[in-house]
Design a protein around this motif. Sequence first.
Motif, PDB file in Angstrom:
ATOM      1  N   GLN A  34       0.828  -1.218   0.000  1.00 55.24           N
ATOM      2  CA  GLN A  34       0.000   0.000   0.000  1.00 55.24           C
ATOM      3  C   GLN A  34       0.858   1.262   0.000  1.00 55.24           C
ATOM      4  O   GLN A  34       0.581   2.217  -0.730  1.00 55.24           O
ATOM      5  CB  GLN A  34      -0.892  -0.044   1.242  1.00 55.24           C
ATOM      6  N   LEU A  35       1.882   1.276   0.809  1.00 58.68           N
ATOM      7  CA  LEU A  35       2.729   2.473   0.925  1.00 58.68           C
ATOM      8  C   LEU A  35       3.799   2.513  -0.162  1.00 58.68           C
ATOM      9  O   LEU A  35       4.319   3.571  -0.486  1.00 58.68           O
ATOM     10  CB  LEU A  35       3.390   2.496   2.315  1.00 58.68           C
ATOM     11  N   GLY A  36       4.132   1.384  -0.727  1.00 58.50           N
ATOM     12  CA  GLY A  36       5.228   1.353  -1.700  1.00 58.50           C
ATOM     13  C   GLY A  36       6.595   1.379  -1.043  1.00 58.50           C
ATOM     14  O   GLY A  36       7.591   1.758  -1.663  1.00 58.50           O
ATOM     15  N   GLY A  37       6.647   0.931   0.215  1.00 55.73           N
ATOM     16  CA  GLY A  37       7.927   0.900   0.934  1.00 55.73           C
ATOM     17  C   GLY A  37       8.197   2.224   1.627  1.00 55.73           C
ATOM     18  O   GLY A  37       7.798   3.279   1.126  1.00 55.73           O
ATOM     19  N   VAL A  38       8.873   2.158   2.777  1.00 56.81           N
ATOM     20  CA  VAL A  38       9.131   3.412   3.500  1.00 56.81           C
ATOM     21  C   VAL A  38      10.086   4.321   2.723  1.00 56.81           C
ATOM     22  O   VAL A  38      10.126   5.519   2.953  1.00 56.81           O
ATOM     23  CB  VAL A  38       9.659   3.183   4.940  1.00 56.81           C
ATOM     24  N   PHE A  39      10.836   3.747   1.784  1.00 58.71           N
ATOM     25  CA  PHE A  39      11.688   4.583   0.930  1.00 58.71           C
ATOM     26  C   PHE A  39      11.139   4.663  -0.498  1.00 58.71           C
ATOM     27  O   PHE A  39      11.810   5.153  -1.386  1.00 58.71           O
ATOM     28  CB  PHE A  39      13.118   4.049   0.905  1.00 58.71           C
ATOM     29  N   ARG A  40       9.958   4.062  -0.722  1.00 52.98           N
ATOM     30  CA  ARG A  40       9.298   4.043  -2.044  1.00 52.98           C
ATOM     31  C   ARG A  40      10.022   3.132  -3.044  1.00 52.98           C
ATOM     32  O   ARG A  40       9.924   3.335  -4.246  1.00 52.98           O
ATOM     33  CB  ARG A  40       9.167   5.456  -2.645  1.00 52.98           C
ATOM     34  N   ALA A  41      10.774   2.151  -2.515  1.00 51.88           N
ATOM     35  CA  ALA A  41      11.488   1.240  -3.416  1.00 51.88           C
ATOM     36  C   ALA A  41      10.507   0.358  -4.186  1.00 51.88           C
ATOM     37  O   ALA A  41      10.823  -0.122  -5.275  1.00 51.88           O
ATOM     38  CB  ALA A  41      12.471   0.369  -2.634  1.00 51.88           C
ATOM     39  N   THR A  42       9.315   0.133  -3.623  1.00 55.90           N
ATOM     40  CA  THR A  42       8.346  -0.753  -4.283  1.00 55.90           C
ATOM     41  C   THR A  42       7.121   0.034  -4.756  1.00 55.90           C
ATOM     42  O   THR A  42       6.069  -0.544  -5.003  1.00 55.90           O
ATOM     43  CB  THR A  42       7.921  -1.883  -3.321  1.00 55.90           C
ATOM     44  N   GLU A  43       7.279   1.324  -4.908  1.00 52.15           N
ATOM     45  CA  GLU A  43       6.165   2.188  -5.309  1.00 52.15           C
ATOM     46  C   GLU A  43       5.603   1.763  -6.671  1.00 52.15           C
ATOM     47  O   GLU A  43       6.348   1.463  -7.612  1.00 52.15           O
ATOM     48  CB  GLU A  43       6.653   3.635  -5.388  1.00 52.15           C
ATOM     49  N   GLY A  44       4.279   1.723  -6.749  1.00 45.92           N
ATOM     50  CA  GLY A  44       3.611   1.425  -8.022  1.00 45.92           C
ATOM     51  C   GLY A  44       3.508  -0.056  -8.349  1.00 45.92           C
ATOM     52  O   GLY A  44       2.835  -0.433  -9.308  1.00 45.92           O
ATOM     53  N   LEU A  45       4.146  -0.901  -7.554  1.00 46.05           N
ATOM     54  CA  LEU A  45       4.171  -2.332  -7.903  1.00 46.05           C
ATOM     55  C   LEU A  45       2.877  -3.033  -7.491  1.00 46.05           C
ATOM     56  O   LEU A  45       2.417  -3.950  -8.181  1.00 46.05           O
ATOM     57  CB  LEU A  45       5.398  -3.005  -7.290  1.00 46.05           C
ATOM     58  N   LEU A  46       2.274  -2.611  -6.393  1.00 46.43           N
ATOM     59  CA  LEU A  46       0.978  -3.179  -6.004  1.00 46.43           C
ATOM     60  C   LEU A  46      -0.050  -2.901  -7.108  1.00 46.43           C
ATOM     61  O   LEU A  46      -0.792  -3.804  -7.526  1.00 46.43           O
ATOM     62  CB  LEU A  46       0.514  -2.565  -4.680  1.00 46.43           C
ATOM     63  N   GLU A  47      -0.060  -1.673  -7.587  1.00 46.52           N
ATOM     64  CA  GLU A  47      -1.021  -1.284  -8.623  1.00 46.52           C
ATOM     65  C   GLU A  47      -0.795  -2.116  -9.883  1.00 46.52           C
ATOM     66  O   GLU A  47      -1.733  -2.530 -10.551  1.00 46.52           O
ATOM     67  CB  GLU A  47      -0.870   0.204  -8.948  1.00 46.52           C
ATOM     68  N   ARG A  48       0.449  -2.376 -10.198  1.00 43.76           N
ATOM     69  CA  ARG A  48       0.753  -3.080 -11.434  1.00 43.76           C
ATOM     70  C   ARG A  48       0.532  -4.591 -11.309  1.00 43.76           C
ATOM     71  O   ARG A  48       0.013  -5.224 -12.218  1.00 43.76           O
ATOM     72  CB  ARG A  48       2.217  -2.795 -11.812  1.00 43.76           C
ATOM     73  N   PHE A  49       0.918  -5.169 -10.172  1.00 44.54           N
ATOM     74  CA  PHE A  49       0.945  -6.637 -10.082  1.00 44.54           C
ATOM     75  C   PHE A  49      -0.093  -7.229  -9.119  1.00 44.54           C
ATOM     76  O   PHE A  49      -0.252  -8.443  -9.074  1.00 44.54           O
ATOM     77  CB  PHE A  49       2.345  -7.113  -9.692  1.00 44.54           C
ATOM     78  N   GLY A  50      -0.746  -6.384  -8.350  1.00 45.64           N
ATOM     79  CA  GLY A  50      -1.834  -6.870  -7.504  1.00 45.64           C
ATOM     80  C   GLY A  50      -1.377  -7.441  -6.176  1.00 45.64           C
ATOM     81  O   GLY A  50      -0.185  -7.699  -5.957  1.00 45.64           O
ATOM     82  N   PRO A  51      -2.341  -7.647  -5.268  1.00 41.77           N
ATOM     83  CA  PRO A  51      -2.018  -7.991  -3.873  1.00 41.77           C
ATOM     84  C   PRO A  51      -1.518  -9.418  -3.662  1.00 41.77           C
ATOM     85  O   PRO A  51      -1.018  -9.721  -2.585  1.00 41.77           O
ATOM     86  CB  PRO A  51      -3.347  -7.770  -3.140  1.00 41.77           C
ATOM     87  N   ASP A  52      -1.619 -10.286  -4.671  1.00 38.69           N
ATOM     88  CA  ASP A  52      -1.032 -11.619  -4.495  1.00 38.69           C
ATOM     89  C   ASP A  52       0.474 -11.606  -4.734  1.00 38.69           C
ATOM     90  O   ASP A  52       1.175 -12.549  -4.363  1.00 38.69           O
ATOM     91  CB  ASP A  52      -1.672 -12.624  -5.461  1.00 38.69           C
ATOM     92  N   ARG A  53       0.961 -10.544  -5.382  1.00 42.10           N
ATOM     93  CA  ARG A  53       2.385 -10.527  -5.723  1.00 42.10           C
ATOM     94  C   ARG A  53       3.146  -9.413  -5.020  1.00 42.10           C
ATOM     95  O   ARG A  53       4.386  -9.373  -5.092  1.00 42.10           O
ATOM     96  CB  ARG A  53       2.569 -10.434  -7.234  1.00 42.10           C
ATOM     97  N   VAL A  54       2.426  -8.518  -4.370  1.00 40.55           N
ATOM     98  CA  VAL A  54       3.079  -7.475  -3.569  1.00 40.55           C
ATOM     99  C   VAL A  54       2.321  -7.455  -2.249  1.00 40.55           C
ATOM    100  O   VAL A  54       1.179  -6.999  -2.187  1.00 40.55           O
ATOM    101  CB  VAL A  54       3.021  -6.097  -4.256  1.00 40.55           C
ATOM    102  N   VAL A  55       2.956  -7.988  -1.220  1.00 44.26           N
ATOM    103  CA  VAL A  55       2.191  -8.365  -0.029  1.00 44.26           C
ATOM    104  C   VAL A  55       2.694  -7.626   1.206  1.00 44.26           C
ATOM    105  O   VAL A  55       3.869  -7.743   1.587  1.00 44.26           O
ATOM    106  CB  VAL A  55       2.316  -9.893   0.211  1.00 44.26           C
ATOM    107  N   ASP A  56       1.787  -6.882   1.829  1.00 43.74           N
ATOM    108  CA  ASP A  56       2.097  -6.283   3.135  1.00 43.74           C
ATOM    109  C   ASP A  56       2.032  -7.372   4.194  1.00 43.74           C
ATOM    110  O   ASP A  56       1.030  -8.068   4.324  1.00 43.74           O
ATOM    111  CB  ASP A  56       1.070  -5.192   3.467  1.00 43.74           C
ATOM    112  N   MET A  57       3.098  -7.490   4.954  1.00 44.63           N
ATOM    113  CA  MET A  57       3.187  -8.566   5.947  1.00 44.63           C
ATOM    114  C   MET A  57       2.967  -8.020   7.360  1.00 44.63           C
ATOM    115  O   MET A  57       3.221  -6.851   7.628  1.00 44.63           O
ATOM    116  CB  MET A  57       4.573  -9.204   5.879  1.00 44.63           C
ATOM    117  N   PRO A  58       2.531  -8.872   8.277  1.00 38.24           N
ATOM    118  CA  PRO A  58       2.516  -8.465   9.685  1.00 38.24           C
ATOM    119  C   PRO A  58       3.919  -8.049  10.130  1.00 38.24           C
ATOM    120  O   PRO A  58       4.918  -8.421   9.516  1.00 38.24           O
ATOM    121  CB  PRO A  58       2.064  -9.735  10.418  1.00 38.24           C
ATOM    122  N   LEU A  59       3.935  -7.315  11.213  1.00 34.67           N
ATOM    123  CA  LEU A  59       5.198  -6.742  11.686  1.00 34.67           C
ATOM    124  C   LEU A  59       5.984  -7.816  12.446  1.00 34.67           C
ATOM    125  O   LEU A  59       5.889  -7.925  13.668  1.00 34.67           O
ATOM    126  CB  LEU A  59       4.882  -5.548  12.589  1.00 34.67           C
TER     127      LEU A  59
END
Lengths: 326, 363
Positions: free
Chosen positions: A33-58
Motif C-alpha cells: 500500500q505504501l510502496g515501501g518506506v523509501f518508495r522502493a516498491t512504489e507502483g508495484l501493487l497497482e501493477r501486479f496486484g495484492p497476491d504478488r506485492v504483499v504487506d506482511m505483519p510486523l
Amino acid sequence: MTSMTMLEAINATLRDEMARDDRVLLLGQDVAQLGGVFRATEGLLERFGPDRVVDMPLAEAVIVGAAIGLAAAGLVPVAEMQFLGFSHQAFHQIGAQLARMRYRSQGRFPMPVVLRAPFGGGVRTPELHSEALEAQFVQSPGLQVVMPATAADAKGLLQTAIRQPDPVLFCEPLRGYRLVRDEVPDGDAPVPFGTARVAREGDDVTIIAWSAAVHVARRAADRLAEENISAAVLDLRTLVPLDEAGILDAVAATGRAVVVHEAPFTGGFGAEVVATISDGAFYSLEAPVARVCPPDTPYPAGKIEDYYLPSVERVVAAARATVKAP
Amino acid sequence: MTALSPQFLPEHGAAVPRSVLLPDGTPRPGVVPSLDDDQVVAALELMLLSRAFDEKAFSLQRQGRFGTFSPVHGQEASVVGSAFAVEPGHDWIVPQYRELPALLRHGLPLESFMQTFMGDPRGGAIPPGVNLLPIQIGLAAQLPQAVGLAWGRRLRGDDAVVLVYVGDGASSEGDFHEACNLAGVLRAPVVFLLQNNGWAISTPRSRQSAAATLAARAPGYGFPGVLVDGNDLLAVHAVVAEAVTRARAGDGPTLVESLTYRVGAHNTADDPSRYVPGDALREWQERDPLSRVRGYLRARGSWDDEREIHAAERIRARIDAAVRVVESTPPPGAPALFDHVSAQLSDRQRRQRADLLAQPETT
C-alpha cells in the motif's frame, strides 16, 4: 543507458523482473500500500496486484520464514527487511534456516530468495536503523552477501540475485538511495556475483571498499590526486562470493592497500580482505594493509555519527601513510 | 462416532470495550471514577503537554532542529490513563517509543527525551530513582525484558509492578508471544498495555491479526485480557489500576488492549495521507481523548477556559525552556562514542579512541 538514482534503479528492476517471471513476488512491511518506506516498491501493487506485492505483519522472522516456504513451493520471493538493523529478529530464519536449506535437504530445496535490506549510516536515523551488519551474515555459508554501490550495479546485481538459485542478502545503502545517480544500462544487464569493479584506476595504492564506502574512497582518491598520489578504488560488489583474484591483482599492481568499511573494526569484513591479501599477495606488499573503519563501539546517535563513520579525511590519511611507509 | 467440534471459536474473542465516559465526557450511569478531580486535572495537563509537544517537535523537525519523531496524537488518554495507574519511584514503566507523557509522569526529564530524538546519546541517561527502561526502537524487544524485570523485582522481595507498552503491529512479533507465555508461567507482576492504534506505519490492524481482538489472546497464555476504550482516560485508568492490583497481589499478568487511533503520522518521515482513509481519521478526530476529559471536568466545575489558557501558558513555557536547555547544551564530542560502551575499555578500544581524537577533524 538511462540516468537513475539507486532507488529508481531498484524499483525499475523489481518491476521488470516481476513482469519477466510471474513466480517473483514481493513481501515485507509496508511494501504494498505504501510502496515501501523509501518508495522502493512504489507502483508495484497497482501493477501486479495484492497476491504478488504483499504487506506482511510486523514480524521479521515470519517474513523470512514464509519466504523459505514460498521458495520451497516453487516461487521466487523477494522479501524486504525494512532495515538491516532489524534483521536480528529474523536471524535464526536467515542464518540457521534460509542459508542451509539446500544443504539440509541435499539439494531438494534450493532457496531462490532475495532479502533486500536498507542499511548504513550518515542519515541521522533513530537507533538500530543504520547498523552495517554485513560481517555477521558472511558467516552463514550458503547465503550470498551483495553490496551494490552504484545504481547500475543495484540493477545488475539485483537481476542476478533474482535469477540465480541461491539465497541472497541484498544490502542497499540508505544514504545512496537518492544521492547516488549514474547511468544504468537498459534491458538485461545482469552483473555476475564475485566480480569486483575497478571504480578508479591508480598506480600507488589500492583502496578497497563496498557499498556507500566506495564513494568515500573515490572522493579520497580525488583528494590524493592533488598530492600526486594515484589511488585505485576497487568496489567488491559482493562479499560472498568474494572476487579473490580481483583483490589480489589490484593489490599486486600497487603493492599497497587500504580497506574501508562502515562496520566496527574487530571482526569486520575488512579483516577477511586483509587475510586474503596476506594469503595471496604477501610478497607484492610494500607496506602493511591499513583498515579505515569505525571503532568497536555501538552505532552512535546522530550528533556523533560523523566521528564514527569512515571519512574522506581518514581514508586520505591512511592512504598517505601507506604510500609513505618504507 | 462423536463429532470433533472445536471448543474455541474466533467469535469468542470479540468484546465491547470497557468505557467510563461517553464521547462528550458524561460518565456512564452508576460508574464511580477511579481518579479524583485533582488527579484528572493533572492528567489532562499532561495530555495537553503531550499534544503541544507533538506540534513543537514537528515544527522543530521541519526546521532541522529535531530528529525523526513519533507523535502521541490521539493516544494521550491511553498513555496517560495507564501511567496514572502505577506509582512513580516504586513501580516500573517499560516503554516502546511513543509514550512521552508516561515517561514524564514517571520522572524522565523532558530534556532527556528531546536529546534522544535530537541524536544526542546523553539523552539515554535515566536519573537514579526513575524506574524506566530506555526507549525501545526494536519492536516488542522490551516485552521479554519487562517480564524479567517483574520477575526480578519479585525475587528481590518488593511488590513493584511493571507496566509495559506495546502496539498492535509489534504484537505480531515473536517476542510478544514468548513474553506473554513466560509471564503466564511465572505469574509475573506485569501489565501488558497493548495500544491498538490501528496502524503499523501503513499496515492496518486487520493485516496484523485475524483475531477479533488482540486482548483475546490472553487466555491462551493463562491470564486475563481486557478490551478498553483507549480514548477514555478514566476507563483506561480503571482497567489498568485493576490489573496493577491483581499483579501486586500475586495474581499474575493482564493483557490490556487499549483501542485507540494514531491520528498523527507514524513519524516525521511518514505521509499517512497515502494510506489512512479520510473518513476513519475524521471519525477518530471527533473522538478526541482531550475533549472528553475537558467535557467531564467542565461539567464538574473543575475546568474552564481560564484554566485552559493558564495551562497552555505553563506548558508552552516548560517546552520552550526545555528547547533552550537542549539547544544551548554543547554537542557531544567524539569521545562520546566510547562513553558507557563497557565498564572498561579494552586496549584496542583505547587505541581506537586515541587514534580518533588525534584526527584533525575531531579536535
